[in-house]
Scaffold this active site. Structure first.
Site, short mmCIF file in Angstrom:
data_model
loop_
_atom_site.label_atom_id
_atom_site.label_comp_id
_atom_site.label_asym_id
_atom_site.label_seq_id
_atom_site.Cartn_x
_atom_site.Cartn_y
_atom_site.Cartn_z
N GLU A 1 0.83 -1.21 0.00
CA GLU A 1 0.00 0.00 0.00
C GLU A 1 0.86 1.27 0.00
O GLU A 1 0.52 2.25 -0.65
CB GLU A 1 -0.95 0.00 1.20
CG GLU A 1 -2.06 -1.04 1.13
CD GLU A 1 -2.99 -0.84 -0.05
OE1 GLU A 1 -3.05 0.29 -0.59
OE2 GLU A 1 -3.64 -1.81 -0.46
N TYR B 1 -5.85 6.38 4.79
CA TYR B 1 -6.07 5.41 3.71
C TYR B 1 -5.33 4.09 3.98
O TYR B 1 -5.93 3.02 3.95
CB TYR B 1 -5.62 5.98 2.37
CG TYR B 1 -5.58 4.93 1.30
CD1 TYR B 1 -6.75 4.52 0.68
CD2 TYR B 1 -4.39 4.31 0.92
CE1 TYR B 1 -6.74 3.52 -0.28
CE2 TYR B 1 -4.36 3.31 -0.03
CZ TYR B 1 -5.54 2.92 -0.64
OH TYR B 1 -5.53 1.93 -1.57
N ASP C 1 -9.16 6.54 -1.25
CA ASP C 1 -8.15 7.22 -2.06
C ASP C 1 -8.84 7.86 -3.26
O ASP C 1 -10.08 7.94 -3.32
CB ASP C 1 -7.06 6.24 -2.50
CG ASP C 1 -7.59 5.17 -3.46
OD1 ASP C 1 -8.82 5.09 -3.66
OD2 ASP C 1 -6.76 4.43 -4.02
#
Length: 349
Positions: free
Chosen positions: A40, A123, A141
């Protein structure tokens, strides 16, 4: 369909769609928090296709939180070379050290706790908490914002913090128990592959029946963004000093843009060839030949560098610099893309 009904309908259409259409990506083969977290962080500001190779090399070099915590920073930065936003790599290692020292390498299992770790925002915290721990935590996002703004025909600017916060809260209420990770990834996948910014594939979108923008025929009207401020342009001169097949490099300061990375010597202004050679002379390199003038551009988030590079053959290796071959620079030194593009050109000389 009311707005809350649109949110409530999402899991029912997205989960079966995702099961059939999910891309086979290396970080989707695990729910191990360390691996999901690294993926991520890498995916921020970077295309999936570009990340895959970096992710696999990074995991091979640092397969565990402890391995990353104990790694030499220069090695971490070298493996990050080309991904940009190097503070991400530093924060990865900072978090790895913190978890190793305080939690025996274990990650907290809630978004709230994850968000307190270095470099982990809302996020990433939502992504890790939902994918790895099945928590109803939204990961909002640009992809997710675009989907929601189109489905609800919401004309508010998506770069307003309150908008993002409200969407996250609304999504958290409809997370399906036992399928939180799949729902997070389904939203990501829809935005990346179907509900794309410029050419959305509305004809195959599972949300077509209740997407307000599709019904109105104005999908690309959304999302709305506030006008961006113009990027500041900065002229720079890069001195590519060569002596006996080795080139001068130096480490940037520990603070500011590209902190702590390596660079070719440079000055923040445009110099003509004569002044560039004189500047090389001031570094005690005894320049003997100007071999090439070249021009490159590099765009950061808020600034644009217009760079003039001069390849100058020298008689002396000044102690002011580290001198390395192109092979050594490629293998051992974390050279940001702004300067690496010069290195790539030097290989053709």
């Amino acid at each position: 369909m009311e707005q809350n009904e649109i949110y409530a309908a999402l899991p029912g259409v997205l989960l079966p769609w995702y099961e059939k259409n999910a891309r086979d990506l290396p970080w989707r083969h695990t729910k191990e928090p360390y691996r999901v977290w690294v993926s991520e962080i890498m995916l921020q500001q970077t295309r999936v296709e570009a990340v895959i190779g970096y992710y696999e090399r990074f995991m091979e070099a640092f397969p565990t939180v402890q391995a990353l915590a104990e790694a030499d920073e220069a090695r971490v930065l070298k493996l990050w070379e080309g991904l940009g936003y190097y503070s991400r790599a530093r924060n990865l290692q900072k978090t790895a050290k913190l978890l190793t020292e305080t939690q025996n390498g274990a990650f907290p299992d809630t978004a709230e706790a994850l968000e307190k770790l270095p470099g982990i925002g809302a996020y990433t915290a939502g992504a890790v908490a939902s994918i790895c721990f099945e928590q109803p935590a939204a990961a909002v996002d640009g992809n997710v914002l675009r989907i929601i703004m189109r489905m609800t025909a919401d004309g508010r600017p998506i770069d307003l913090p309150q908008v993002k916060k409200e969407i996250g809260e609304a999504l958290c209420k409809v997370y399906p128990k036992g399928h939180c990770g799949a729902f997070t990834q389904a939203l990501m996948e829809l935005g990346a592959c179907v509900c794309t910014p410029k050419s959305p594939k509305c004809e195959v979108c599972p949300t077509q029946s209740f997407c307000r923008a599709y019904t109105a025929g104005n999908v690309t009207k959304y999302p709305v963004k506030r006008p961006k401020a113009a990027k500041k342009t900065e002229e720079r001169t890069v001195l590519l000093l060569e002596c006996n097949g080795r080139f001068a490099v130096e480490k940037r300061s520990k603070t500011g843009l590209l902190a702590g990375l390596w660079q070719f010597p440079n000055v923040p202004q445009k110099l003509d060839a004569q002044i560039a050679v004189q500047t090389a002379q001031s570094f005690h390199t005894d320049p003997k030949e100007l071999m090439l003038e070249t021009h490159k551009t590099h765009i950061f988030t808020h600034i644009r560098w217009e760079m003039t590079g001069y390849v100058i053959r020298c008689n002396a290796m000044s102690e002011a610099f580290t001198w390395a071959s192109l092979a050594e620079i490629e293998h051992d030194f974390a050279l940001p893309t702004a300067f690496r593009q010069f290195s790539d050109e030097l290989k053709t000389l």
